[in-house]
Write a protein that holds these residues in place. Structure first.
Motif, PDB file in Angstrom:
ATOM      1  N   ASN A   1      -8.520   6.322  10.870  1.00  0.00           N
ATOM      2  CA  ASN A   1      -8.062   6.374  12.215  1.00  0.00           C
ATOM      3  C   ASN A   1      -7.862   4.860  12.579  1.00  0.00           C
ATOM      4  N   ILE A   2      -9.089   4.069  12.055  1.00  0.00           N
ATOM      5  CA  ILE A   2      -9.294   2.787  12.542  1.00  0.00           C
ATOM      6  C   ILE A   2      -7.834   1.968  11.646  1.00  0.00           C
ATOM      7  N   LEU A   3      -7.484   2.548  10.425  1.00  0.00           N
ATOM      8  CA  LEU A   3      -6.662   1.766   9.656  1.00  0.00           C
ATOM      9  C   LEU A   3      -5.431   2.138  10.453  1.00  0.00           C
ATOM     10  N   GLY A   4      -5.028   3.185  10.826  1.00  0.00           N
ATOM     11  CA  GLY A   4      -3.836   3.638  11.516  1.00  0.00           C
ATOM     12  C   GLY A   4      -3.578   2.694  12.571  1.00  0.00           C
ATOM     13  N   ILE A   5      -4.767   2.397  13.363  1.00  0.00           N
ATOM     14  CA  ILE A   5      -4.602   1.857  14.730  1.00  0.00           C
ATOM     15  C   ILE A   5      -4.174   0.329  14.462  1.00  0.00           C
ATOM     16  N   MET A   6      -4.982  -0.394  13.427  1.00  0.00           N
ATOM     17  CA  MET A   6      -4.411  -1.606  13.085  1.00  0.00           C
ATOM     18  C   MET A   6      -3.398  -1.726  12.478  1.00  0.00           C
ATOM     19  N   GLY A   7      -2.919  -0.668  11.970  1.00  0.00           N
ATOM     20  CA  GLY A   7      -1.310  -0.775  11.354  1.00  0.00           C
ATOM     21  C   GLY A   7      -0.363  -0.685  12.438  1.00  0.00           C
ATOM     22  N   VAL A   8      -0.537   0.077  13.313  1.00  0.00           N
ATOM     23  CA  VAL A   8       0.168   0.053  14.831  1.00  0.00           C
ATOM     24  C   VAL A   8       0.273  -1.224  15.487  1.00  0.00           C
ATOM     25  N   MET A   9      -1.129  -1.824  15.811  1.00  0.00           N
ATOM     26  CA  MET A   9      -1.131  -3.158  16.246  1.00  0.00           C
ATOM     27  C   MET A   9      -0.534  -4.232  15.695  1.00  0.00           C
ATOM     28  N   ILE A  10      -0.748  -4.247  14.261  1.00  0.00           N
ATOM     29  CA  ILE A  10       0.003  -5.436  13.330  1.00  0.00           C
ATOM     30  C   ILE A  10       1.559  -5.120  13.528  1.00  0.00           C
ATOM     31  N   HIS A  11       2.141  -3.843  13.553  1.00  0.00           N
ATOM     32  CA  HIS A  11       3.442  -3.688  13.581  1.00  0.00           C
ATOM     33  C   HIS A  11       3.939  -4.261  15.013  1.00  0.00           C
ATOM     34  N   VAL A  12       3.452  -4.200  15.991  1.00  0.00           N
ATOM     35  CA  VAL A  12       3.764  -4.789  17.364  1.00  0.00           C
ATOM     36  C   VAL A  12       3.672  -6.325  17.390  1.00  0.00           C
ATOM     37  N   ALA A  13       2.636  -6.685  16.888  1.00  0.00           N
ATOM     38  CA  ALA A  13       2.317  -8.245  17.002  1.00  0.00           C
ATOM     39  C   ALA A  13       1.415  -8.504  15.868  1.00  0.00           C
ATOM     40  N   TRP A  14       2.129  -9.117  14.660  1.00  0.00           N
ATOM     41  CA  TRP A  14       1.494  -9.459  13.645  1.00  0.00           C
ATOM     42  C   TRP A  14       0.239 -10.347  13.863  1.00  0.00           C
TER      43      TRP A  14
END
Length: 1465
Positions: free
Chosen positions: A1023-1036
């Protein structure tokens, strides 16, 4: 009350705007009808402040008047200083509020120009808070009052409620886009924070006051110095230290510098110790109608009142934490609109970021203290229950265990499992009402976002809950049956471990292992149903967020309510928050069910009948020490024939009374009735003076020899030495490695039978009681020692005391002032020796059966010298090794299922993010933009993705349950197999409590906790890896923030885990002494009660409970120390990420995707701390696996069966035993015990083995059965080397009657024929041969007559006869009698010897015995001395040689015996 100044001329119109807007838009906000006009709030506040001020003034005048009347006392009290940190904190808070409202009133007058009511309100508030601070200052310094005034506490609660209400008004007006001044919001926020702080302080002070008042007087009475005054880091911590858990920092730091030991861990606070909590609990417990009847509700009520302060504090923190969770979803739409370019005021973005940050900060702080306070309450409740169960165990009558369905194993299970479960329950106790609160808040926010479409979410939620109802009902059923089956298994395990030596000697250990495995199979059946039912329930609940959101969005489409990304994200944020409590709901339901079952079991146990106090009437003064009139007593209330009947006799002060009779005549029961242990049917028993009791079967505590003799009394060296001399213990103590400081193993394993008996006698003598009751104490010692004990103890130290002794040795009867002859539960003759000698046949039978008897010196211990036998329990050091995880994973299908579980969870996470991504991608940001897909397509795709993710959840939960069940089953089987195959030396040095701890507590962890925790780690990590992926997609750029945060989190975990791991290990080890002490107490409860030692033993269990509590408490504190810092780091990272998003130039960030990232990130701090905490908790739980694996790796005995060398079924046919150069030692670095023995025991002949203590008699017998493996040499039976065949083939072909007679719970049939190899006719024949046939035929169920735990419903002599029946059934060619007739009278001994002569005439019989009749008629005598053969010949030849050692032993006893009889005639 807190004050909120009215707005400026423009702001003050908000009340008019609000009132005017309500009728026109009734559906705009569902809470509008709860709001009164803000202009009236200062009036309400002004009124409340004025009332309180008047009351304080009246109280001050009254106190002043009282102080003047008691001026001296008043001045003395004035010198008292405030010692409480919280007292100072409360006063400082009140002073600060007074200053704060003074400044506000000044600014309202000069700058803001507020109306007159607001100004008056602020001035009065400043005056009120100043008066409160002065009043509290006087309260804390002028008196010792602990409690705050009730009115003040009520007023603070009203203050908090009104402050919260004002804050809600501010938020509502803000959402209605009405102007709210910053100073108003600040004023309201200060009011809420200060009010919560004051309420917490109020609870803190209230709790301390109640406990101090309850404990003050008892502590002053104590003579011993108490360490309650020791200041603990927790109790002396300041406010900031408590808030941040910094009081744990020194211990965590120490854990990084060294391996933490128990002595490094601070004590628990005095108010949290078991003794103090138990006293509070007893004062709150309500019994029905004065009887010991208690319901589950009353038990829960008393437990709550014992730790109510911690529970209420956790409730308060849980409420604030839950409320703060919903601030972000409430503002999510505004945030998305802001990113879309809709600015309502300057710096709106940074205000929103600050609000998010403060809300998450409050959530982080309150959640950690919620968990900590809940855990602290759980420890208190567990300590109380352990003490209560233990106290109840001390009051249960001996017959209660079988009559009321409770055995030692079941009682231990109540303490080890049920009480422990209540400790774990505190983590879940607030979940039901929190779920209701969260659902209510969620529906309200959904209504604001989705309008009427949100109404569909409520029935969807109800439908999900209803779907789980049948699962919850099944859970209750499965859990109840699971606990019952666990009780049965633990009961059997406890009994088997207690008698492992006899099982190995008889070759029965694998049969009894199969019985335990069968019981486990039944338990595993219920466990399997339980875990699969939990998996089904988890699947339903985990799919609930997707189901509810799909229902709500579908309703919006049907109602044609436009869906915007901001509103959808607000809804998704809510569902994201709901996911955690819904995910926990199956576990919560399971825990509530388990606790309900456990509390019911404990309440039922507490309702069992106590030992009746009216059986024995205690007299303060009387010429008669003991008087029994027309007494009838029965162990079994349902039996038509009492155990004792028509018993009447008197014993004057200072008399010696002997009790004799055949086996089963009621001698021991007579002593028990004097002790008050046997239920009385009729008659009276009067006793004058303190009693001391010596049981027939020695009960020795694990611990030093000195502690066993002192038994709680202070050391009086001169009296102590005299007692040792009288009991012939000085020579024995010289042989022990540490003299009287030698630690005795469990059940006195490193002492001989005679040594244990003499220590028992010494314990009784040291008490210096008035009445002494001896239950055949001389049967376990040789004739010389017995004569010495009788002379020095009965006729010496106790010559002026009242002594009642049961004996089978007729030579001790002439010295008695009164002899009671018993038969079939009645006293058939009474009088002096010469008076009754010719008056009846019963006594004549006993005397006539007596022949000159000689006993060899008591059995040698056969244990290695040179060190303490029982060592500290082994614990691993450092982190739990990877090999432990690897072995655990490989238990289920070689670990092949683990990757599949991970892949399924990854697929679920992708589908979950994909479904939410789809909703935000295709929906417009605002109403002005048309959606580019139809509503039907929107919902269809979302539903398909939701169904796919639900299937993933179902597959994952089923795989986790299947894998966890397989691992638990394999671990149980492997551990028990290795334990049962362990050599006897393992059981000699391992207290039973250590094994039971692994079989109960550790097995429960493996059964129910570990699979879920492994699954949770995988779920959260992915879940954490998924969240970090979404956030990095929005603003690296957020990657720049996450890298140091992850690094810091890893460092903190590494810094924490060293201390936490050792604390968990120490806590696990500290459970074993608790279980062991519990088990030991239950086996010796009669002795404990006879010495009136119940209070001391209860105090001991409380100290052991405190030891466990302090380790667990600081382990919990270390966990919260870590989680607080991790959540703080994650919250800061979250806030900085928001700043990056807000600061980005317009158009560079997609508002919908940014909102989605923020929606996921809302749970980031919670997920991150949960991941690290669960990893640490998982490592702590893996210590249970590590401890079980330790026992899987213990060395095993040689093979049970060696196919290539299996002897024929007729072996041994002749029974000749040839010993060649036999050398035996107990360890590679220990001295030899047998030094090259060479001899032959001719087949078909009877050989007696004699020798003094330590000569090697027992070692030789143990070597014959390969309990001990020889170092060199060989033993051949009928030409076959016993080292070359399997142990089962050897032991099953030999027979032994041990010194300690053993019976197992079950039936007469199962005790005689546990392997089920013989017919009923053969069993009856054996019973008749061993003189038990008549007794068994009297019983209603015949061969199926019940045998209670350890055969307690049979006399010791009858148990010995059952052991004889076993060997008669077995009909082996080789029979060993290991002091087998020590517990029977002389007449019965003669019958046994005659039986052996008849039925084992052509067998090889090896006898170690105390009676000359058992040895003198042997064909051969083997005399051992210091491990060497000194003499080996026929008795006749040895007696002819007057210089032989054997001849000297016979002459020694003969002289002693003749002198006694000559003096009596």
């Amino acid at each position: 009350m807190s004050q909120w100044p009215m707005k400026t001329s423009v702001q003050s119109q908000r009340g008019i705007i609000l009132v005017n807007s309500l009728p026109h838009s009734p559906m705009e906000n569902p809470l509008d009808f709860l709001l009164i006009q803000p202009m009236y709030l200062p009036l309400l506040s002004f009124f409340l402040n004025l009332v309180l001020l008047l009351i304080l003034f009246g109280s001050w005048v009254y106190n002043k008047k009282v102080a003047c009347e008691n001026s001296d006392d008043f001045m003395a009290k004035r010198s008292t200083k405030m010692s409480s940190t919280f007292s100072k904190l409360v006063v400082m808070c009140c002073v600060s509020l007074s200053v704060f409202y003074s400044v506000l009133s000044l600014l309202s007058c000069v700058r803001w120009h507020s109306n007159v009511w607001t100004l008056f309100d602020l001035l009065l508030a400043a005056l009120t808070w100043g008066a409160i601070s002065m009043y509290l200052r006087g309260l804390y310094t002028d008196s010792h009052e602990q409690k705050l005034p009730y009115l003040l506490r009520v007023w603070w609660v009203l203050y908090v409620l009104l402050s919260c209400y004002r804050l809600v008004v501010d938020f509502v007006l803000y959402k209605k886009q009405e102007l709210v001044s910053v100073h108003i919001v600040v004023s309201d926020l200060v009011g809420v924070c200060a009010g919560l702080l004051l309420c917490c302080s109020c609870l803190w002070k209230q709790g301390e006051g109640e406990r101090n008042n309850l404990l003050e007087e008892p502590l002053l009475i104590e003579n011993e110095v108490c360490d309650d005054e020791v200041t603990t880091p927790f109790s002396k911590a300041g406010f900031l230290s408590l808030v941040s858990f910094s009081w744990m920092s020194p211990l965590v730091t120490l854990g990084n510098e060294k391996i933490i030991d128990s002595k490094d861990v601070p004590q628990v606070d005095s108010s949290d110790r078991a003794e103090n909590l138990f006293r509070v609990f007893r004062s709150k417990l309500e019994w029905d109608d004065g009887e010991r009847r208690i319901t589950t509700f009353k038990l829960v009520k008393a437990l709550f009142l014992s730790v109510w302060r911690d529970i209420l504090l956790s409730f308060l923190f849980a409420f604030v934490s839950t409320m703060s969770c919903y601030v972000a979803p409430y503002l999510m739409d505004s945030f998305v609109q802001y990113l879309n370019g809709e600015r309502q005021y300057k710096h709106q973005g940074y205000v929103l970021v600050t609000t998010f940050f403060v809300a998450k900060l409050v959530e982080c702080q309150t959640r950690r203290h919620w968990y900590f306070r809940g855990g602290k309450a759980g420890l208190g409740m567990k300590a109380v229950l352990v003490s209560m169960i233990y106290e109840k165990g001390l009051t249960l009558p001996c017959h209660s265990k079988q009559g009321q369905g409770q055995t030692s194993g079941e009682i231990i299970n109540l303490m080890a499992v049920d009480a422990d479960r209540l400790d774990a329950f505190t983590w879940f106790m607030h979940d039901p009402w929190i779920l209701v609160l969260q659902v209510s808040l969620a529906l309200w926010i959904l209504y604001n976002s989705l309008g009427l479409g949100s109404v569909a979410a409520f029935p969807a939620f109800i439908l999900v809950m209803l779907a789980n109802y049948p699962f919850a009902k099944l859970e209750d059923k499965f859990q109840s049956n699971l606990m019952k089956s666990k009780d049965n298994r633990m009961k059997k395990t406890s009994e088997v471990l207690l008698n492992m030596r006899i099982l190995k000697l008889q070759g029965w250990e694998m049969k009894f292992l199969s019985k335990i495995l069968d019981l486990r199979h039944v338990e595993a059946g219920w466990l399997k149903k339980f875990v699969y039912n939990s998996a089904a329930m988890s699947s339903v609940l985990l799919t609930a967020p997707s189901f509810i959101s799909a229902t709500a969005f579908g309703a919006c489409v049907l109602l044609k309510i436009p869906l915007e990304s901001g509103k959808i994200l607000a809804a998704l944020a809510i569902f994201q928050i709901l996911q955690s409590p819904i995910y926990k709901l199956p576990e919560t339901i399971s825990m509530f069910v388990q606790v309900k079952v456990s509390l019911g079991r404990i309440a039922s146990f507490l309702c069992l009948d106590d030992l009746r106090n009216d059986v024995v009437e205690r007299l303060t003064y009387s010429e008669m020490a003991l008087e029994v009139r027309n007494g009838s007593f029965s162990w079994d209330d349902s039996s038509s024939i009492p155990t004792l009947r028509d018993v009447s006799f008197e014993v004057s002060q200072g008399m010696n009374v002997a009790v004799c009779g055949t086996v089963g005549s009621g001698k021991s029961s007579l002593l028990s009735s004097i002790l008050g242990e046997v239920p009385k049917i009729s008659g009276t028993v009067k006793v004058c003076g303190r009693k001391a009791y010596v049981a027939q079967s020695p009960w020795i505590q694990s611990g030093k020899v000195e502690d066993n003799i002192l038994f709680g009394k202070p050391m009086e060296r001169e009296w102590y030495e005299r007692v040792l001399e009288a009991c012939c213990l000085n020579k024995d103590l010289e042989l022990l490695p540490f003299h009287d400081q030698t630690v005795i193993g469990e059940r006195g394993i490193n002492l001989s039978g005679g040594q244990k008996q003499r220590i028992q006698i010494a314990r009784a003598l040291y008490q210096n009681a008035d009445i002494y009751l001896f239950d055949d104490p001389f049967s376990a010692v040789d004739a010389h020692t017995g004569s010495h004990l009788f002379k020095e103890v009965i006729l010496g130290i106790l010559k002026d005391k009242t002594v009642i002794y049961v004996t089978h040795q007729v030579e001790f009867l002439p010295e008695a002032d009164l002899i009671l002859v018993m038969k079939e539960g009645k006293i058939t003759q009474a009088g002096r020796y010469n008076e009754i000698l010719d008056s009846g046949t019963d006594f004549m039978e006993l005397v006539g059966a007596h022949t000159d008897a000689l006993a060899t010196l008591e059995k040698d211990s056969g244990k290695p010298r040179g060190g303490q036998l029982v060592q500290q329990e082994e614990r691993e050091k450092g982190k739990v090794g990877f090999i432990v995880y690897k072995k655990y994973m490989a238990l289920a299908y070689g670990g092949a299922v683990i990757p599949i579980i991970l892949l399924v969870q990854i697929l679920f996470q992708v589908l979950d993010i994909g479904s939410n991504y789809w909703m935000t991608w295709v929906t417009p940001v605002s109403k002005d933009v048309e959606p580019w897909v139809s509503g039907f397509t929107l919902i269809l795709v979302y539903v398909v993705l939701a169904i796919a993710s639900s299937l993933c959840i179902l597959v994952r939960t089923l795989l986790v349950s299947m894998t966890g069940f397989k691992m638990a089953t394999e671990l149980f089987t492997q551990m028990h197999l290795r334990v049962f195959r362990a050599s006897m030396s393992f059981f000699d040095v391992t207290p039973m409590g250590r094994i039971l701890n692994r079989a109960s507590t550790d097995q429960s962890v493996v059964d129910l906790s570990l699979p879920g925790q492994f699954a949770y780690v995988a779920v959260v990590a992915i879940n954490i890896l998924g969240i970090m992926g979404v956030m990095i997609h929005v603003a690296w750029q957020v990657l720049i923030i996450f890298i140091p945060v992850v690094a810091a989190s890893s460092w903190y975990r590494q810094y924490y885990i060293s201390a936490a791991r050792e604390l968990a290990r120490l806590a696990g080890i500290s459970r074993s002494p608790l279980v062991h002490h519990f088990s030991e107490t239950l086996s010796g409860v009669t002795t404990i009660r006879s010495f009136d030692q119940e209070p001391r033993f209860l105090s001991d269990i409380m100290k052991l409970s405190d030891c466990l509590s302090r380790l667990t408490f600081h382990s919990t504190g270390a966990t919260e120390w870590l989680c607080f810092r991790l959540e703080l780091l994650a919250t800061i990272a979250f806030a900085l990420s928001l700043v990056i998003v807000v600061s980005a130039p317009d158009g560079t960030v997609n508002p919908s995707f940014a909102g989605l990232a923020i929606t996921y990130a809302l749970n980031l701090n919670n997920l991150q701390s949960n991941l690290v905490w669960t990893l640490c908790e998982l490592e702590n739980k893996m210590i249970s696996v590590e401890r079980m694996l330790q026992y899987i790796d213990i060395p095993s005995e040689p093979s049970l069966v060696i196919e290539s060398t299996r002897p024929e079924k007729s072996w041994p046919s002749h029974g000749e035993i040839t010993i060649s150069n036999l050398q035996v030692r107990y360890g590679p670095h220990l001295p030899m015990v047998l030094h090259g023995l060479t001899c032959t025991f001719p087949g078909g002949l009877k050989t007696g083995i004699v020798g003094r203590t330590g000569c090697g008699k027992s070692t030789l017998i143990q070597t014959l059965f390969r309990i001990v493996e020889p170092t060199a040499g060989e033993i051949r039976i009928d030409g076959i080397d016993i080292l070359t065949i399997g142990l089962h083939d050897l032991r099953s072909r030999l027979s032994i009657i041990p010194q300690d007679p053993t019976m197992f719970e079950g039936t007469v049939r199962s005790n005689l024929d546990p392997l089920e190899e013989y017919s009923d006719d053969q069993i009856w024949e054996a019973l008749d041969k061993c003189q038990l046939g008549v007794e068994v035929r009297k019983k209603e169920l015949k061969l199926d007559s019940p045998v209670s735990e350890n055969g307690q419903n049979w006399s010791v002599g009858q148990r010995q006869l059952v052991c004889l029946g076993r060997v008669l059934l077995k009909s082996s060619k080789v029979l060993v009698l290991d002091e087998a007739t020590a517990s029977v009278d002389t007449a019965t001994d003669n019958l046994i010897q005659e039986t052996l002569r008849q039925h084992f005439a052509d067998c090889t019989v090896i006898t170690i015995a105390h009676r000359i009749s058992s040895v003198i008629d042997s064909d051969m005598v083997l005399l051992l001395d210091q491990g060497l053969i000194k003499e080996h010949d026929s008795p006749a030849r040895l007696l002819e040689d007057k210089s032989s050692s054997f001849s000297k032993l016979v002459a020694e006893y003969t002289t002693s015996s003749e002198s006694k009889f000559s003096s009596s005639c």
